[in-house]
Design an enzyme around this catalytic site. Structure first.
Site, short mmCIF file in Angstrom:
data_model
loop_
_atom_site.label_atom_id
_atom_site.label_comp_id
_atom_site.label_asym_id
_atom_site.label_seq_id
_atom_site.Cartn_x
_atom_site.Cartn_y
_atom_site.Cartn_z
N GLY A 11 7.32 -5.35 1.70
CA GLY A 11 6.37 -4.35 2.18
C GLY A 11 5.41 -4.05 1.04
CG ASN A 14 -0.04 3.88 1.53
OD1 ASN A 14 -0.99 3.23 1.10
ND2 ASN A 14 -0.15 4.71 2.55
CB ILE A 15 6.31 3.10 -0.54
CG1 ILE A 15 6.14 4.40 0.25
CG2 ILE A 15 7.46 3.27 -1.55
CD1 ILE A 15 7.38 4.84 1.03
CG ASP A 35 2.93 -6.65 3.96
OD1 ASP A 35 3.01 -6.82 5.19
OD2 ASP A 35 2.86 -5.52 3.44
CG ASN A 99 10.10 1.27 11.08
OD1 ASN A 99 9.13 0.56 11.38
ND2 ASN A 99 9.97 2.36 10.35
CB ILE A 122 12.15 3.04 1.00
CG1 ILE A 122 12.63 2.82 -0.44
CG2 ILE A 122 11.29 4.29 1.10
CD1 ILE A 122 11.50 2.83 -1.47
NE ARG A 155 8.96 15.35 -0.44
CZ ARG A 155 9.01 14.40 0.49
NH1 ARG A 155 10.00 14.35 1.35
NH2 ARG A 155 8.05 13.49 0.55
CG HIS A 179 15.18 10.92 4.44
ND1 HIS A 179 14.78 11.91 3.59
CD2 HIS A 179 14.08 10.17 4.69
CE1 HIS A 179 13.48 11.76 3.33
NE2 HIS A 179 13.04 10.72 4.00
N1 LIG Z 1 13.24 7.10 2.50
C1 LIG Z 1 12.26 7.94 2.22
O1 LIG Z 1 12.48 8.95 1.56
C2 LIG Z 1 10.85 7.64 2.66
C3 LIG Z 1 9.76 8.39 2.15
C4 LIG Z 1 8.47 8.06 2.58
C5 LIG Z 1 8.28 7.01 3.50
N2 LIG Z 1 9.36 6.33 3.97
C6 LIG Z 1 9.23 5.21 4.90
O2 LIG Z 1 8.91 4.03 4.16
C7 LIG Z 1 8.26 3.09 5.03
C8 LIG Z 1 7.02 2.51 4.35
O3 LIG Z 1 6.07 3.52 4.13
P1 LIG Z 1 4.61 3.15 3.58
O4 LIG Z 1 3.88 4.44 3.43
O5 LIG Z 1 4.70 2.20 2.44
O6 LIG Z 1 4.02 2.36 4.86
P2 LIG Z 1 2.80 1.28 4.88
O7 LIG Z 1 2.40 1.15 6.31
O8 LIG Z 1 1.78 1.65 3.89
O9 LIG Z 1 3.52 -0.07 4.40
C9 LIG Z 1 4.48 -0.72 5.15
C10 LIG Z 1 4.23 -2.21 5.00
O10 LIG Z 1 5.30 -2.93 5.64
C11 LIG Z 1 4.71 -4.14 6.08
N3 LIG Z 1 5.57 -4.83 7.04
C12 LIG Z 1 5.67 -4.64 8.36
N4 LIG Z 1 6.55 -5.52 8.87
C13 LIG Z 1 7.01 -6.27 7.85
C14 LIG Z 1 7.93 -7.34 7.73
N5 LIG Z 1 8.58 -7.82 8.81
N6 LIG Z 1 8.15 -7.88 6.52
C15 LIG Z 1 7.51 -7.40 5.45
N7 LIG Z 1 6.62 -6.39 5.48
C16 LIG Z 1 6.38 -5.83 6.66
C17 LIG Z 1 3.39 -3.70 6.67
O11 LIG Z 1 2.50 -4.79 6.85
C18 LIG Z 1 2.94 -2.70 5.62
O12 LIG Z 1 2.12 -3.32 4.62
C19 LIG Z 1 7.99 3.84 6.34
O13 LIG Z 1 8.98 3.53 7.28
C20 LIG Z 1 8.11 5.31 5.91
O14 LIG Z 1 8.46 6.15 6.98
C21 LIG Z 1 10.63 6.64 3.58
#
Ligand SMILES: NC(=O)c1ccc[n+]([C@@H]2O[C@H](COP(=O)([O-])OP(=O)(O)OC[C@H]3O[C@@H](n4cnc5c(N)ncnc54)[C@H](O)[C@@H]3O)[C@@H](O)[C@H]2O)c1
Length: 328
Positions: A11, A14-15, A35, A99, A122, A155, A179
Protein backbone atom coordinates in the site's frame (compact mmCIF):
# COMPACT_ATOMS: atom_id res chain seq x y z
CA UNK A 1 29.03 -8.43 5.58
CA UNK A 2 25.45 -8.47 6.83
CA UNK A 3 22.98 -7.40 4.19
CA UNK A 4 20.66 -4.52 4.92
CA UNK A 5 17.23 -5.48 6.22
CA UNK A 6 14.34 -5.42 3.77
CA UNK A 7 11.13 -3.57 4.56
CA UNK A 8 8.09 -4.25 2.39
CA UNK A 9 5.25 -1.74 2.53
CA UNK A 10 2.04 -3.05 0.95
CA UNK A 11 0.00 0.00 0.00
CA UNK A 12 1.69 3.18 -1.21
CA UNK A 13 -1.05 5.58 -0.16
CA UNK A 14 -1.00 8.12 2.64
CA UNK A 15 0.23 5.87 5.42
CA UNK A 16 2.44 3.81 3.10
CA UNK A 17 4.40 6.81 1.90
CA UNK A 18 4.89 8.15 5.43
CA UNK A 19 6.04 4.68 6.50
CA UNK A 20 8.58 4.72 3.68
CA UNK A 21 9.85 8.15 4.68
CA UNK A 22 10.31 7.16 8.32
CA UNK A 23 11.81 3.73 7.59
CA UNK A 24 14.31 5.27 5.20
CA UNK A 25 15.23 8.22 7.41
CA UNK A 26 15.79 5.85 10.35
CA UNK A 27 17.81 3.51 8.09
CA UNK A 28 15.77 0.50 9.15
CA UNK A 29 16.55 -1.17 5.83
CA UNK A 30 15.94 -1.02 2.09
CA UNK A 31 12.33 -0.12 1.41
CA UNK A 32 9.96 -1.57 -1.21
CA UNK A 33 6.80 0.44 -1.68
CA UNK A 34 4.20 -1.83 -3.28
CA UNK A 35 0.83 -0.94 -4.81
CA UNK A 36 -1.59 -2.31 -7.41
CA UNK A 37 -0.47 -2.10 -11.09
CA UNK A 38 -2.68 0.97 -11.72
CA UNK A 39 -0.68 2.79 -9.02
CA UNK A 40 2.77 1.56 -10.07
CA UNK A 41 3.83 5.01 -11.23
CA UNK A 42 2.73 6.54 -7.93
CA UNK A 43 4.69 3.95 -5.95
CA UNK A 44 7.76 4.41 -8.13
CA UNK A 45 7.49 8.20 -8.10
CA UNK A 46 7.19 8.37 -4.32
CA UNK A 47 10.11 5.97 -3.97
CA UNK A 48 12.32 8.02 -6.27
CA UNK A 49 11.36 11.25 -4.51
CA UNK A 50 12.21 9.68 -1.14
CA UNK A 51 15.50 8.28 -2.39
CA UNK A 52 16.45 11.73 -3.64
CA UNK A 53 15.69 13.03 -0.16
CA UNK A 54 18.47 10.72 1.09
CA UNK A 55 21.03 13.01 -0.51
CA UNK A 56 19.78 15.90 1.62
CA UNK A 57 19.06 14.08 4.86
CA UNK A 58 21.96 11.66 4.45
CA UNK A 59 20.61 8.14 4.76
CA UNK A 60 22.04 5.08 3.05
CA UNK A 61 19.14 2.89 2.04
CA UNK A 62 17.41 2.21 -1.24
CA UNK A 63 13.74 3.00 -1.79
CA UNK A 64 11.96 1.32 -4.72
CA UNK A 65 8.39 1.30 -5.99
CA UNK A 66 6.86 -1.86 -7.41
CA UNK A 67 3.67 -3.72 -8.33
CA UNK A 68 5.48 -7.07 -8.57
CA UNK A 69 5.00 -9.33 -5.56
CA UNK A 70 8.27 -11.10 -6.26
CA UNK A 71 10.15 -7.92 -5.36
CA UNK A 72 8.94 -8.37 -1.78
CA UNK A 73 10.43 -11.87 -1.46
CA UNK A 74 12.45 -12.43 1.67
CA UNK A 75 11.31 -9.24 3.41
CA UNK A 76 12.21 -9.01 7.10
CA UNK A 77 9.27 -6.75 7.91
CA UNK A 78 6.01 -6.30 6.00
CA UNK A 79 3.65 -3.47 6.88
CA UNK A 80 0.20 -3.67 5.30
CA UNK A 81 -1.93 -0.60 4.64
CA UNK A 82 -3.64 -1.94 1.50
CA UNK A 83 -7.32 -1.13 1.35
CA UNK A 84 -9.70 1.76 1.61
CA UNK A 85 -9.58 4.37 4.37
CA UNK A 86 -12.73 5.79 5.96
CA UNK A 87 -14.63 8.71 4.53
CA UNK A 88 -16.36 11.16 6.88
CA UNK A 89 -19.40 9.56 8.50
CA UNK A 90 -18.10 5.99 8.07
CA UNK A 91 -17.15 3.71 10.92
CA UNK A 92 -14.07 1.50 10.63
CA UNK A 93 -16.36 -1.53 10.48
CA UNK A 94 -18.03 -0.16 7.33
CA UNK A 95 -14.81 -1.07 5.52
CA UNK A 96 -15.08 -4.75 6.42
CA UNK A 97 -16.20 -6.47 3.23
CA UNK A 98 -14.11 -4.49 0.76
CA UNK A 99 -10.92 -4.54 2.81
CA UNK A 100 -11.29 -8.19 3.77
CA UNK A 101 -11.08 -9.22 0.11
CA UNK A 102 -7.98 -7.09 -0.30
CA UNK A 103 -6.26 -8.39 2.83
CA UNK A 104 -6.99 -11.99 1.91
CA UNK A 105 -5.41 -11.56 -1.51
CA UNK A 106 -2.45 -9.69 -0.02
CA UNK A 107 -1.97 -12.52 2.50
CA UNK A 108 -2.05 -15.13 -0.28
CA UNK A 109 0.66 -13.26 -2.15
CA UNK A 110 2.82 -12.82 0.96
CA UNK A 111 2.54 -16.41 2.17
CA UNK A 112 5.04 -18.04 -0.23
CA UNK A 113 7.30 -15.00 -0.55
CA UNK A 114 7.79 -13.68 2.98
CA UNK A 115 7.67 -16.73 5.24
CA UNK A 116 10.14 -15.26 7.73
CA UNK A 117 8.68 -11.77 7.98
CA UNK A 118 7.27 -9.87 10.95
CA UNK A 119 3.94 -8.67 9.57
CA UNK A 120 2.30 -5.53 10.93
CA UNK A 121 -1.27 -4.92 9.74
CA UNK A 122 -2.72 -1.41 9.78
CA UNK A 123 -5.72 -1.69 7.41
CA UNK A 124 -9.16 -1.31 9.00
CA UNK A 125 -11.20 -2.72 10.58
CA UNK A 126 -7.93 -3.60 12.22
CA UNK A 127 -8.79 -6.50 14.52
CA UNK A 128 -10.57 -8.43 11.77
CA UNK A 129 -7.91 -7.66 9.16
CA UNK A 130 -5.02 -8.88 11.30
CA UNK A 131 -7.01 -12.01 12.10
CA UNK A 132 -7.50 -12.64 8.38
CA UNK A 133 -3.79 -12.09 7.74
CA UNK A 134 -2.85 -14.74 10.29
CA UNK A 135 -5.47 -17.21 9.03
CA UNK A 136 -4.58 -16.92 5.36
CA UNK A 137 -0.78 -16.78 5.69
CA UNK A 138 -0.67 -19.44 8.39
CA UNK A 139 2.27 -17.54 9.89
CA UNK A 140 2.99 -17.93 13.59
CA UNK A 141 0.82 -15.54 15.62
CA UNK A 142 3.94 -14.07 17.22
CA UNK A 143 4.85 -12.69 13.80
CA UNK A 144 1.47 -11.26 12.78
CA UNK A 145 0.41 -8.24 14.76
CA UNK A 146 -1.93 -5.29 14.39
CA UNK A 147 -1.07 -1.63 14.94
CA UNK A 148 -3.66 0.48 16.74
CA UNK A 149 -2.84 0.63 20.44
CA UNK A 150 0.26 2.81 20.09
CA UNK A 151 -1.73 5.28 17.99
CA UNK A 152 -4.74 5.38 20.30
CA UNK A 153 -2.39 5.68 23.30
CA UNK A 154 -0.51 8.51 21.60
CA UNK A 155 -3.77 10.40 21.27
CA UNK A 156 -4.55 9.82 24.95
CA UNK A 157 -1.02 10.89 25.94
CA UNK A 158 -1.21 14.08 23.89
CA UNK A 159 -4.58 15.15 25.31
CA UNK A 160 -3.41 14.39 28.88
CA UNK A 161 -0.19 16.36 28.33
CA UNK A 162 -2.09 19.38 27.02
CA UNK A 163 -4.58 19.33 29.90
CA UNK A 164 -1.87 18.90 32.56
CA UNK A 165 0.41 21.47 30.93
CA UNK A 166 3.36 19.06 30.77
CA UNK A 167 5.62 17.70 28.07
CA UNK A 168 4.08 14.84 26.12
CA UNK A 169 7.45 13.11 26.55
CA UNK A 170 6.68 12.57 30.22
CA UNK A 171 3.19 11.16 29.76
CA UNK A 172 2.73 7.38 29.59
CA UNK A 173 -0.76 5.96 29.10
CA UNK A 174 -2.36 3.00 27.37
CA UNK A 175 -5.44 2.23 25.34
CA UNK A 176 -6.44 -1.43 25.13
CA UNK A 177 -9.19 -3.42 23.41
CA UNK A 178 -10.37 -3.32 19.82
CA UNK A 179 -9.57 -0.46 17.46
CA UNK A 180 -13.12 0.83 17.27
CA UNK A 181 -15.70 2.73 19.23
CA UNK A 182 -15.32 0.27 22.12
CA UNK A 183 -11.59 0.87 22.67
CA UNK A 184 -10.59 1.05 26.33
CA UNK A 185 -8.46 3.96 27.56
CA UNK A 186 -6.88 2.88 30.86
CA UNK A 187 -6.30 6.06 32.88
CA UNK A 188 -5.60 4.02 36.02
CA UNK A 189 -2.14 3.32 34.53
CA UNK A 190 -1.54 6.83 33.16
CA UNK A 191 1.32 8.75 34.70
CA UNK A 192 3.36 11.89 34.19
CA UNK A 193 6.84 10.55 34.80
CA UNK A 194 5.51 8.22 37.46
CA UNK A 195 3.01 10.65 38.99
CA UNK A 196 -0.52 9.24 38.57
CA UNK A 197 -2.55 11.59 36.35
CA UNK A 198 -5.31 11.47 38.97
CA UNK A 199 -3.06 13.67 41.14
CA UNK A 200 -2.84 16.28 38.39
CA UNK A 201 -6.23 16.25 36.69
CA UNK A 202 -9.84 16.09 37.93
CA UNK A 203 -11.82 12.92 37.22
CA UNK A 204 -14.25 14.68 34.87
CA UNK A 205 -11.34 16.10 32.82
CA UNK A 206 -9.79 12.62 32.53
CA UNK A 207 -13.16 11.15 31.51
CA UNK A 208 -13.59 13.80 28.80
CA UNK A 209 -10.07 13.08 27.52
CA UNK A 210 -10.82 9.34 27.39
CA UNK A 211 -13.89 10.09 25.30
CA UNK A 212 -11.96 12.41 22.96
CA UNK A 213 -9.40 9.60 22.54
CA UNK A 214 -12.13 7.15 21.49
CA UNK A 215 -13.19 9.71 18.91
CA UNK A 216 -9.58 10.59 17.99
CA UNK A 217 -9.60 9.03 14.53
CA UNK A 218 -12.98 10.52 13.61
CA UNK A 219 -11.82 13.98 14.74
CA UNK A 220 -8.94 13.95 12.24
CA UNK A 221 -11.13 12.35 9.56
CA UNK A 222 -13.74 15.10 9.89
CA UNK A 223 -11.10 17.80 9.52
CA UNK A 224 -9.27 16.50 6.48
CA UNK A 225 -11.69 14.12 4.79
CA UNK A 226 -9.51 11.03 5.08
CA UNK A 227 -7.99 9.12 7.94
CA UNK A 228 -4.86 10.04 9.86
CA UNK A 229 -1.48 9.01 8.52
CA UNK A 230 1.45 10.69 10.27
CA UNK A 231 0.81 9.25 13.73
CA UNK A 232 -0.32 5.82 12.46
CA UNK A 233 2.87 5.50 10.40
CA UNK A 234 5.09 6.55 13.32
CA UNK A 235 3.37 3.97 15.53
CA UNK A 236 3.94 1.11 13.09
CA UNK A 237 7.57 2.12 12.57
CA UNK A 238 8.05 1.98 16.34
CA UNK A 239 6.87 -1.65 16.23
CA UNK A 240 9.06 -2.49 13.22
CA UNK A 241 12.11 -0.98 14.90
CA UNK A 242 11.39 -2.86 18.15
CA UNK A 243 11.45 -6.10 16.15
CA UNK A 244 14.45 -5.33 13.94
CA UNK A 245 16.59 -4.00 16.82
CA UNK A 246 15.30 -6.40 19.47
CA UNK A 247 14.30 -3.46 21.64
CA UNK A 248 11.82 -5.38 23.85
CA UNK A 249 9.38 -2.46 23.82
CA UNK A 250 6.27 -2.92 25.94
CA UNK A 251 3.52 -1.47 23.76
CA UNK A 252 -0.20 -1.94 23.32
CA UNK A 253 -0.89 -3.76 20.06
CA UNK A 254 -3.40 -6.15 18.56
CA UNK A 255 -1.86 -9.48 19.58
CA UNK A 256 -3.21 -12.99 19.24
CA UNK A 257 -4.60 -14.25 22.51
CA UNK A 258 -4.59 -17.88 23.61
CA UNK A 259 -6.23 -17.60 26.99
CA UNK A 260 -4.65 -14.33 28.11
CA UNK A 261 -7.22 -12.02 29.69
CA UNK A 262 -9.67 -14.95 29.41
CA UNK A 263 -9.95 -14.75 25.58
CA UNK A 264 -9.19 -17.54 23.14
CA UNK A 265 -8.03 -17.41 19.53
CA UNK A 266 -8.66 -13.78 18.78
CA UNK A 267 -6.76 -10.55 18.29
CA UNK A 268 -7.26 -7.77 20.81
CA UNK A 269 -5.28 -4.71 21.87
CA UNK A 270 -3.21 -5.69 24.91
CA UNK A 271 0.20 -4.73 26.30
CA UNK A 272 2.87 -6.87 24.65
CA UNK A 273 6.65 -7.00 24.49
CA UNK A 274 8.03 -6.76 20.96
CA UNK A 275 11.56 -7.91 20.26
CA UNK A 276 13.48 -10.09 17.83
CA UNK A 277 11.02 -12.92 18.47
CA UNK A 278 8.10 -10.75 17.37
CA UNK A 279 5.40 -10.60 20.04
CA UNK A 280 7.54 -12.19 22.73
CA UNK A 281 5.17 -11.87 25.66
CA UNK A 282 1.67 -10.66 26.35
CA UNK A 283 1.61 -8.78 29.62
CA UNK A 284 -1.51 -9.30 31.72
CA UNK A 285 -2.20 -6.26 33.87
CA UNK A 286 -4.74 -5.95 36.65
CA UNK A 287 -7.78 -3.91 35.59
CA UNK A 288 -10.42 -2.38 37.81
CA UNK A 289 -14.01 -3.58 37.49
CA UNK A 290 -15.13 -0.90 35.05
CA UNK A 291 -12.03 -1.28 32.82
CA UNK A 292 -12.57 -5.05 32.81
CA UNK A 293 -16.21 -4.60 31.82
CA UNK A 294 -15.21 -2.29 28.97
CA UNK A 295 -12.56 -4.75 27.77
CA UNK A 296 -15.16 -7.53 27.73
CA UNK A 297 -17.49 -5.29 25.70
CA UNK A 298 -14.70 -4.49 23.28
CA UNK A 299 -13.75 -8.15 22.89
CA UNK A 300 -17.39 -8.95 22.20
CA UNK A 301 -17.49 -6.32 19.45
CA UNK A 302 -14.30 -7.73 17.90
CA UNK A 303 -15.69 -11.27 18.02
CA UNK A 304 -18.86 -10.13 16.30
CA UNK A 305 -16.82 -8.42 13.61
CA UNK A 306 -14.75 -11.54 13.04
CA UNK A 307 -17.87 -13.68 12.92
CA UNK A 308 -19.46 -11.26 10.45
CA UNK A 309 -16.43 -11.56 8.23
CA UNK A 310 -16.81 -15.37 8.33
CA UNK A 311 -13.22 -15.65 9.40
CA UNK A 312 -14.30 -18.87 10.89
CA UNK A 313 -13.22 -20.86 13.90
CA UNK A 314 -14.97 -19.90 17.10
CA UNK A 315 -12.84 -16.82 17.14
CA UNK A 316 -12.27 -15.33 20.48
CA UNK A 317 -14.44 -17.32 22.81
CA UNK A 318 -14.03 -15.93 26.28
CA UNK A 319 -14.12 -18.79 28.74
CA UNK A 320 -17.62 -20.15 28.98
CA UNK A 321 -19.35 -17.89 26.45
CA UNK A 322 -20.66 -19.09 23.09
CA UNK A 323 -19.13 -17.46 20.02
CA UNK A 324 -21.29 -14.96 18.15
CA UNK A 325 -23.00 -16.51 15.14
CA UNK A 326 -21.80 -15.40 11.70
CA UNK A 327 -24.15 -12.89 10.09
CA UNK A 328 -26.44 -14.33 7.46
N1 LIG B 1 -4.83 0.73 12.43
C1 LIG B 1 -4.94 2.04 12.54
O1 LIG B 1 -4.74 2.60 13.62
C2 LIG B 1 -5.25 2.88 11.33
C3 LIG B 1 -5.10 4.29 11.37
C4 LIG B 1 -5.39 5.02 10.22
C5 LIG B 1 -5.80 4.36 9.04
N2 LIG B 1 -5.93 3.01 9.06
C6 LIG B 1 -6.33 2.25 7.86
O2 LIG B 1 -5.18 2.06 7.04
C7 LIG B 1 -5.60 1.83 5.69
C8 LIG B 1 -4.76 2.67 4.73
O3 LIG B 1 -5.00 4.04 4.96
P1 LIG B 1 -4.37 5.14 3.97
O4 LIG B 1 -4.77 6.47 4.52
O5 LIG B 1 -2.94 4.85 3.69
O6 LIG B 1 -5.23 4.84 2.64
P2 LIG B 1 -4.83 5.21 1.11
O7 LIG B 1 -6.09 5.09 0.31
O8 LIG B 1 -4.10 6.48 1.06
O9 LIG B 1 -3.83 4.03 0.71
C9 LIG B 1 -4.23 2.71 0.58
C10 LIG B 1 -3.48 2.13 -0.62
O10 LIG B 1 -3.76 0.73 -0.70
C11 LIG B 1 -3.68 0.42 -2.07
N3 LIG B 1 -4.26 -0.90 -2.36
C12 LIG B 1 -5.54 -1.22 -2.58
N4 LIG B 1 -5.63 -2.54 -2.84
C13 LIG B 1 -4.38 -3.04 -2.79
C14 LIG B 1 -3.82 -4.33 -2.98
N5 LIG B 1 -4.59 -5.39 -3.27
N6 LIG B 1 -2.49 -4.49 -2.86
C15 LIG B 1 -1.72 -3.43 -2.55
N7 LIG B 1 -2.18 -2.18 -2.37
C16 LIG B 1 -3.49 -1.99 -2.48
C17 LIG B 1 -4.42 1.56 -2.74
O11 LIG B 1 -4.15 1.61 -4.13
C18 LIG B 1 -3.88 2.73 -1.96
O12 LIG B 1 -2.73 3.31 -2.59
C19 LIG B 1 -7.10 2.11 5.67
O13 LIG B 1 -7.82 0.91 5.74
C20 LIG B 1 -7.32 2.93 6.94
O14 LIG B 1 -8.63 2.84 7.43
C21 LIG B 1 -5.67 2.27 10.17
Amino acid sequence: MARRKKIALVGAGNIGSELAALAAAQELGDVWLFDIPEKLGVAQGKALDLEQQSAVLGFDVQVRGTADWDDLAGADVVIVTAGLPRKPGMSRDDLLSVNLKIIRSVAESLRPRCPGAFVIVISNPLDAMVHAMKEVTGFAPERVVGMAGILDSARLQLFLARAAGVSVKDVRAMVLGGHGDTMVPVPSYATVNGVPVQQLLAADVIAAIAQRTRNGGAEVLKLMGTSAYYAPAAAAIMMARAYLRDEKRLVPCAAYLRGEYGYQDMYLGVPAIIGAGGVEKIVEIALDASERRMLDESAKAVRELIAASSLGKAAGNPAGKPAAKPAE
